[in-house]
Design a protein around this motif. Structure first.
Motif, mmCIF file in Angstrom:
data_model
loop_
_atom_site.group_PDB
_atom_site.id
_atom_site.type_symbol
_atom_site.label_atom_id
_atom_site.label_comp_id
_atom_site.label_asym_id
_atom_site.label_seq_id
_atom_site.Cartn_x
_atom_site.Cartn_y
_atom_site.Cartn_z
ATOM 1 N N PRO A 1 -5.776 1.555 6.157
ATOM 2 C CA PRO A 1 -5.187 0.284 5.705
ATOM 3 C C PRO A 1 -3.678 0.228 5.899
ATOM 4 O O PRO A 1 -3.124 -0.822 6.253
ATOM 5 C CB PRO A 1 -5.563 0.231 4.225
ATOM 6 C CG PRO A 1 -6.799 1.056 4.117
ATOM 7 C CD PRO A 1 -6.599 2.171 5.087
ATOM 8 N N THR B 1 0.835 -1.185 0.000
ATOM 9 C CA THR B 1 0.000 0.000 0.000
ATOM 10 C C THR B 1 0.875 1.242 0.000
ATOM 11 O O THR B 1 1.954 1.261 0.592
ATOM 12 C CB THR B 1 -0.935 0.018 1.229
ATOM 13 O OG1 THR B 1 -1.731 1.204 1.218
ATOM 14 C CG2 THR B 1 -0.150 -0.034 2.522
ATOM 15 N N ILE C 1 -13.054 2.467 1.402
ATOM 16 C CA ILE C 1 -12.138 2.197 2.518
ATOM 17 C C ILE C 1 -12.915 2.069 3.833
ATOM 18 O O ILE C 1 -12.564 2.660 4.859
ATOM 19 C CB ILE C 1 -11.038 3.281 2.637
ATOM 20 C CG1 ILE C 1 -10.525 3.701 1.258
ATOM 21 C CG2 ILE C 1 -9.877 2.770 3.474
ATOM 22 C CD1 ILE C 1 -9.435 4.751 1.308
ATOM 23 N N THR D 1 -9.943 -9.365 8.925
ATOM 24 C CA THR D 1 -10.570 -8.149 8.425
ATOM 25 C C THR D 1 -10.764 -7.151 9.559
ATOM 26 O O THR D 1 -11.222 -7.517 10.647
ATOM 27 C CB THR D 1 -11.929 -8.463 7.776
ATOM 28 O OG1 THR D 1 -11.716 -9.315 6.642
ATOM 29 C CG2 THR D 1 -12.630 -7.184 7.313
ATOM 30 N N LEU E 1 -3.199 -7.526 0.759
ATOM 31 C CA LEU E 1 -4.305 -6.878 1.448
ATOM 32 C C LEU E 1 -5.316 -6.413 0.415
ATOM 33 O O LEU E 1 -4.988 -6.237 -0.763
ATOM 34 C CB LEU E 1 -3.838 -5.704 2.291
ATOM 35 C CG LEU E 1 -3.337 -4.439 1.589
ATOM 36 C CD1 LEU E 1 -3.435 -3.237 2.532
ATOM 37 C CD2 LEU E 1 -1.894 -4.595 1.135
ATOM 38 N N TYR F 1 -9.030 -3.782 0.102
ATOM 39 C CA TYR F 1 -10.020 -2.912 0.734
ATOM 40 C C TYR F 1 -10.936 -2.352 -0.337
ATOM 41 O O TYR F 1 -10.550 -2.186 -1.499
ATOM 42 C CB TYR F 1 -9.353 -1.787 1.528
ATOM 43 C CG TYR F 1 -8.278 -1.031 0.801
ATOM 44 C CD1 TYR F 1 -8.588 0.054 -0.034
ATOM 45 C CD2 TYR F 1 -6.934 -1.370 0.945
ATOM 46 C CE1 TYR F 1 -7.598 0.757 -0.697
ATOM 47 C CE2 TYR F 1 -5.937 -0.672 0.284
ATOM 48 C CZ TYR F 1 -6.272 0.381 -0.533
ATOM 49 O OH TYR F 1 -5.291 1.084 -1.187
ATOM 50 N N VAL G 1 -10.530 -3.244 5.734
ATOM 51 C CA VAL G 1 -9.372 -3.786 5.036
ATOM 52 C C VAL G 1 -9.183 -5.229 5.486
ATOM 53 O O VAL G 1 -9.404 -5.560 6.653
ATOM 54 C CB VAL G 1 -8.097 -2.962 5.307
ATOM 55 C CG1 VAL G 1 -7.713 -2.990 6.786
ATOM 56 C CG2 VAL G 1 -6.931 -3.464 4.461
#
Length: 600
Positions: free
Chosen positions: A176, A23, A107, A164, A101, A103, A110
């Protein structure tokens, strides 16, 4: 049949999760799926050798979760996080314990998918249950995480290797990423028993060597004095791409010192291998010993870390005290600080005066507000002092008797406006006759000469400032409880500020013990601007909102800004090798360096 068909159609239309290998808060990831290793490491670096490091203070626990006691330095080598940052990118991280990951676009949650190979040192797999346990205990037992993850309302296992996190708000772009930062601990170990049959308690401190999933284990320790970490031959993640070229020393030992000068003597004599200098006077004059002259000790200036970090170092009056509630008093305290004389007399003119909470970055405010920043400030205009819009912030300039005299006259005038008067040679409350007197609480004797220089300046306007240094444990406890009049603080800021700003300057944090709101700031305008920072939709909006926040914090005169440098002064014994090009934003020691003699 119709209901079944409708439900099936809805399920078919639900978008499949988009799994990501990392990310970034700045757009696209540099590294693509399947990358072999980070560009800045040596993938063939040999494993072996020892490195001896030092730190100031003491420790009394190996528990990385609870905010009690003094945790040993180096525990991040024992425990791991879901994501690992890349040091050649800003605000970017890739999967470590988690392989990916996902999402949704809003958002609102996540999901992290753990690596099937991730395992604890006892061979048991790292599970979603471990992640949930670690997160919930961190929020329960550590006020920092309570605030940092305040909008994470649930953590649950949602698949064999999936966990989660669900949020109570949407479009918080940072959540996230920061959920990849907490240390994951083994639930089964903490809920088990010690070798003597005693039940472990994660809510308490412990000096039992803890078990983690990381590359090192605690091999030896002497409580409060030393701790040695040893590389694990059976480490599960040795060949994971984000780890290749890392963790090259066989043993890493930290020795604790109660005095910084004694600590330096240990380095100079060869008992410590690496030294980060934080005294300009010593950097200028204290390296004339033989090992430097003959090249056995190397000296370098590294700008890397400061390319992505903003710094506010300051003396911080505690506005929870009635003495500092008046903004005019706080402004007067800054006029009494003669940085230029201090810099010349004690620091060889090596430092620059800090004039922003995001100093040395593009996020720092300057001049008068305009454009998007002005528009953001207009939304809280009724809550702001007029000078936010009319007067750029600037620290007073001293350095000569004329300037100093003018600054002290300004300080006296501000005190007078706030209801104080000079009676003889003392500044007193005009109504009560109570002298203006306070204590500056310090954590290290190294800071005393600077604080005493300031106290002497205050004395010229009748203000008594007593300087008191306490041991690290006492300082930590008093700082957590906001038990001080004024103290010395350093806040570090990333280039992508977000949820941590609530803990630094938010109203709720002002009364929450253990927060980093050391000044006790509780201002609805600042709360609103923090929200604009957190929910900025893109980089330009983030920059504008952060500059607006910076400008309002400065206008509140919550701190007496001190000084900093934008390079790290580092000395080390010539025992190491390192990659030819270090990452843009880190020195990488000891993580990606290696021993010249790995066989020893």
């Amino acid at each position: 049949m119709l209901i079944g068909a409708s439900a099936g159609t809805a399920a078919a239309q639900e978008p499949a999760p988009q799994w990501r290998i990392g990310t970034s808060l700045f757009g696209e990831l540099k590294y693509k799926p399947g990358f072999a290793h980070f560009d800045y490491v040596n993938p063939d670096a040999p494993k072996g050798g020892d490195v001896r490091l030092s730190t100031t203070g003491t420790y009394d626990t190996f528990n990385p979760i609870v905010q009690r006691g003094e945790a040993a330095v180096g525990l991040t080598m024992v425990f791991e996080t879901l994501l690992k940052p890349a040091d050649d990118e800003v605000s970017t991280a890739y999967g470590l314990l988690a392989e990916s990951l996902s999402y949704p676009d809003d958002i609102s949650s996540v999901t992290f998918r753990l690596r099937a190979s991730a395992a604890w040192a006892d061979g048991k797999p790292v599970t979603p249950e471990d992640v949930v346990y670690s997160f919930e205990k961190a929020k329960e037992l550590n006020p920092l995480y309570t605030a940092y993850y305040a909008h994470v309302v649930a953590a649950e296992k949602t698949g064999e290797r999936d966990v989660t996190f669900r949020f109570d708000e949407k479009n918080n772009r940072e959540l996230p990423s920061i959920l990849g930062q907490f240390l994951v601990v083994p639930k089964h170990w903490w809920e088990g028993e010690t070798a003597t049959g005693a039940k472990r308690d994660i809510a308490r401190t412990t000096l039992e060597p803890v078990m983690g999933s990381g590359p090192y284990r605690i091999a030896a320790h002497s409580a409060g004095s030393t701790v040695t970490y040893e590389l694990r031959d059976d480490y599960w993640g040795r060949d994971v791409n984000v780890n290749v070229g890392h963790d090259n020393f066989r043993r890493v030992t930290y020795t604790y010192f109660g005095d910084r000068d004694v600590e330096f003597e240990a380095f100079r004599s060869g008992n410590i291998d690496y030294w980060r200098e934080n005294q300009a006077s010593r950097w200028a004059t204290g390296y004339d010993f033989p090992a430097v002259k003959d090249g056995r000790v190397k000296r370098e200036d590294f700008p890397n870390t400061f390319r992505a970090v903003g710094v506010m170092q300051a003396l911080v009056p505690n506005t929870r005290r009635d003495l500092f509630k008046d903004i005019r008093v706080r402004e007067a305290l800054n006029y009494a600080f003669d940085f230029e004389d201090l810099n010349r007399a004690q620091m060889h003119d090596a430092y620059k005066r800090v004039d922003s909470y995001f100093w040395n970055t593009e996020l720092a405010s300057s001049g008068l507000p305009e454009g998007d920043e002005l528009a953001i400030l207009e939304t809280v205009k009724d809550k702001l002092p007029p000078q936010v819009f009319t007067t750029p912030y600037a620290n007073p300039v001293g350095g000569n008797e004329k300037n100093v005299r003018a600054n002290l006259q300004k300080a006296v005038g501000l005190f007078r406006e706030a209801g104080y008067t000079l009676k003889g040679n003392r500044m007193v409350n005009a109504a009560t006759g109570q002298p203006f007197s306070f204590e500056i609480l310090l954590s290290s004797p190294m800071l005393e000469p600077r604080a005493l220089h300031y106290a002497n300046s205050l004395k010229r306007i009748g203000v008594e400032a007593r300087v008191r240094t306490v041991d690290p444990s006492q300082y930590t406890n008093r700082a957590r409880a906001f038990d001080y009049d004024m103290t010395w603080v350093v806040w570090g800021e990333s280039l992508s500020p977000g949820n941590e700003q609530l803990d630094y300057w938010g109203s709720k944090a002002a009364e929450r013990q253990g927060s980093k709101n050391y000044a006790g700031i509780a201002d609805p305008a600042i709360d609103a601007l923090i929200g604009r920072v957190i929910f900025a939709k893109d980089r330009p909006e983030l920059v504008a909102a952060t500059r607006a926040l910076d400008r309002v914090l400065l206008a509140g005169h919550y701190v007496v800004p001190l000084y900093y440098k934008n390079v790290d002064n580092v000395a080390y014994w010539d025992k190491f090798e390192r990659p030819a090009a270090l990452p843009d934003y880190a020195i990488g020691f000891p993580e990606i360096w290696w021993s010249k003699e790995p066989g020893n």
